[in-house]
Design a protein around this motif. Structure first.
Motif, short mmCIF file in Angstrom:
data_model
loop_
_atom_site.label_atom_id
_atom_site.label_comp_id
_atom_site.label_asym_id
_atom_site.label_seq_id
_atom_site.Cartn_x
_atom_site.Cartn_y
_atom_site.Cartn_z
N ILE A 44 0.86 -1.18 0.00
CA ILE A 44 0.00 0.00 0.00
C ILE A 44 0.90 1.23 0.00
CG2 ILE A 44 -1.72 1.33 1.28
CD1 ILE A 44 -2.63 -1.32 2.56
N GLU A 45 0.86 1.99 -1.10
CA GLU A 45 1.59 3.26 -1.13
C GLU A 45 0.73 4.29 -0.42
OE1 GLU A 45 4.75 5.20 -4.04
OE2 GLU A 45 2.76 5.11 -4.96
N VAL A 59 0.80 8.81 6.31
CA VAL A 59 1.70 7.66 6.12
C VAL A 59 2.05 7.03 7.46
CG1 VAL A 59 3.97 6.91 5.30
CG2 VAL A 59 2.66 8.58 3.96
N LYS A 60 2.36 7.88 8.43
CA LYS A 60 2.73 7.37 9.77
C LYS A 60 1.57 6.62 10.41
CE LYS A 60 4.52 8.90 14.25
NZ LYS A 60 4.87 10.07 15.09
N SER A 73 6.15 4.66 1.13
CA SER A 73 6.07 6.11 0.93
C SER A 73 6.92 6.48 -0.27
CB SER A 73 6.58 6.88 2.16
OG SER A 73 6.58 8.28 1.90
N LEU A 74 6.37 7.34 -1.12
CA LEU A 74 7.11 7.83 -2.28
C LEU A 74 8.10 8.90 -1.83
CD1 LEU A 74 7.09 7.62 -5.46
CD2 LEU A 74 5.70 9.69 -5.42
N ILE A 97 10.58 2.27 0.94
CA ILE A 97 10.79 3.59 0.37
C ILE A 97 10.82 3.45 -1.14
CG2 ILE A 97 12.39 5.53 0.11
CD1 ILE A 97 13.21 5.15 3.00
N HIS A 98 10.02 4.25 -1.80
CA HIS A 98 9.91 4.23 -3.26
C HIS A 98 10.48 5.54 -3.78
CE1 HIS A 98 6.92 4.13 -6.94
NE2 HIS A 98 8.18 4.05 -7.30
N THR A 99 11.71 5.48 -4.27
CA THR A 99 12.37 6.69 -4.72
C THR A 99 12.45 6.71 -6.24
OG1 THR A 99 14.33 8.12 -4.44
CG2 THR A 99 14.71 5.73 -4.56
#
Length: 515
Positions: A44-45, A59-60, A73-74, A97-99
């Motif tokens: 789940i983003e 997000v938190k 999280s993006l 982490i989605h960077t």
């Protein structure tokens, strides 16, 4: 994980929220996240932690609440973004982490104003920094659909060496064609020496109506993660639709030879929830979740289905959640039965006082309607929570009239900062008269961008759910109201939108880069 398993990465709460007017509160995001977890979504983003304090808190909160799904999280390929994402994800049982960084010539030249070697260096630095904070790192090549294949091979190889274990190939502007996009995925997997150390993912936009087709073409050619959203929600024309991806894989497993872990019975409830919260109604002929998706009117079709369902139906309606969510409760039902059904729907009530308030509203609705559906409950709870927002404006009483040949008129009694006001206004129709009456007191200066009415359930006694979208000074809000009287629902929705504008609870959509 089996090589024939496709990871479902849901980005409704991040990319879906970037649809103008689709911004959600923290509580609404939690409700959707619980629904996605119940559906057994793999990833789940939850948002873009750096975009705003509200996104960070969402997000938190989701990381603290959801235990079964990976929470993502993006972040841009910037130190501050990565650190902020890592901080928000600390409570997660599994965090990612989605960077990302842009890789197409047009983006590198005009947006980033960086040389290709600088982009590779920045990407490697970002992946390493993220990898030092979480074990699960995803790297995306923004605008990969218009990037040069040789450059993609170089930057992806370096990103995998730096520690990325998911490589995402987005068609950011919806430019790709299925045969071409599938071939790109195949070429990347074959040409990159260390491709076996990562899962290849796709994130397709629907500008040409090809998001699902492009995603499936990628799966055929080796992609094992698909990024998608409930109802295909997303900026511009939207994203690949989760329900269409999942059911295509499930229905055509004979050809695709892959499957997902999704509990498909949760698809329709999730679709209704997202539609109700965002105010984006599902078109009747939408695949899987549209009200007509399993309807047959042609006599030949009806005859065939009656004789043997598979003559005209390739899926069972029950398998995606249709006909499985009727709630057999009425005005004689008790508080415990009501509470139990809310729990089954992943609706949390803060305390006994809030439960009692919701139960009384349920009883009032049951006096008006013979049958109560789960959708009615979702709308009821949303309506109750709208009333909990700090109210500058509230509706006490309303009367609206409309007769052929006579100008429609609305008479409202409202409170403004606790002071009662009575207003009468005329309009082109009763709804127009109601809105003009409210504005004569509020004088908000907001622009009405959307007025949408959606029947929550079937029948003439159905509740109408109204969405009003207002825009002012760059902030866009959706106000919602539900009632068996459409005019009352309209007034509630407009007032809710005004209260959201004045309270600042909903944020404007973050104007940031995205994949």
């Amino acid at each position: 994980m089996s090589e024939n398993r496709v990871v479902i990465f849901d980005t409704t709460l991040r990319d879906g929220e970037q649809s103008p007017g689709a911004s959600m509160t923290r509580d609404e995001k939690l409700r959707i996240a619980r629904s996605l977890e119940k559906m057994q979504v793999d990833v789940i983003e939850a948002g873009f932690a750096m975009a705003s304090p509200g996104d960070f808190e969402s997000v938190k909160a989701i990381a603290e609440t959801i235990r079964e799904s990976t929470i993502c999280s993006l972040s841009r390929a910037l130190d501050k973004d990565i650190d902020r994402a890592a901080e928000a994800l600390k409570p997660a049982s599994r965090g990612r982490i989605h960077t990302f960084i842009a890789t197409s010539p047009i983006h590198m030249k005009y947006k980033l104003q960086m040389e290709p070697e600088q982009v590779i260096e920045q990407a490697v630095h970002a992946v390493k920094r993220a990898r030092n904070q979480v074990e699960d790192v995803e790297f995306s090549c923004e605008d990969a659909g218009r990037s040069e294949l040789d450059f993609l091979c170089r930057i992806i190889e370096k990103a995998i060496d730096a520690g990325a274990r998911t490589i995402n190939i987005p068609d950011t502007v919806g430019y790709a064609l299925p045969h071409q996009f599938g071939e790109t995925i195949q070429q990347l997997i074959e040409r990159i020496p260390n491709s076996d150390k990562a899962i290849f993912s796709v994130h397709c936009h629907n500008d040409l109506g090809l998001a699902v087709a492009n995603s499936l073409a990628a799966v055929v050619n080796g992609a094992r993660q698909v990024e998608c959203t409930i109802n295909g929600l997303g900026e511009r024309a939207g994203n690949a639709s989760l329900e269409e991806i999942v059911m295509a894989i499930r229905t055509r497993g004979d050809n695709l030879q892959v499957d997902t872990a999704i509990d498909t019975r949760q698809i329709v409830p999730a679709s209704r929830l997202v539609s109700g919260i965002t105010g984006f109604p599902v078109q009747p002929n939408k695949a899987i979740v549209g009200i007509n998706a399993f309807a047959h009117e042609a006599g030949i079709h009806q005859d065939g289905v009656l004789k043997h369902r598979e003559t005209y139906e390739i899926m069972k309606a029950e398998d995606v959640g249709w006909n499985a969510n009727r709630m057999v409760l009425g005005k004689h039902s008790g508080r415990n039965a009501f509470k139990s059904r809310l729990q089954e729907l992943n609706i949390t009530i803060a305390d006994d006082e809030a439960l009692n308030k919701a139960f009384m509203q349920f009883k009032a609705l049951a006096d008006k309607k013979h049958e109560i559906y789960d959708e009615d409950l979702q709308a009821l709870v949303t309506d109750a929570r709208n009333q909990d927002i700090a109210e500058k404006y509230s509706l006490l009483q309303m009367e609206a009239s409309s007769r052929m040949g006579i100008t429609p008129e609305a008479q409202l009694t409202m409170t403004v900062d606790g002071k009662e006001a009575q207003i009468t206004s005329e309009g082109d129709g009763p709804v127009d008269a109601i809105f003009k009456a409210i504005e004569s007191v509020a004088d908000s200066g907001a622009k009405l961008e959307l007025y949408s009415v959606n029947a929550i359930t079937e029948g003439t006694d159905s509740q109408g759910e109204v969405t009003v979208r207002l825009a002012k000074d760059g902030q866009i809000v959706n106000g919602n109201g539900a009632d068996t009287d459409i005019l009352v629902a309209s007034a509630k929705a407009y007032i809710n939108a005004l209260n959201l504008l004045t309270s600042g609870i909903r944020k404007a959509n973050p104007q940031t880069d995205s994949v």
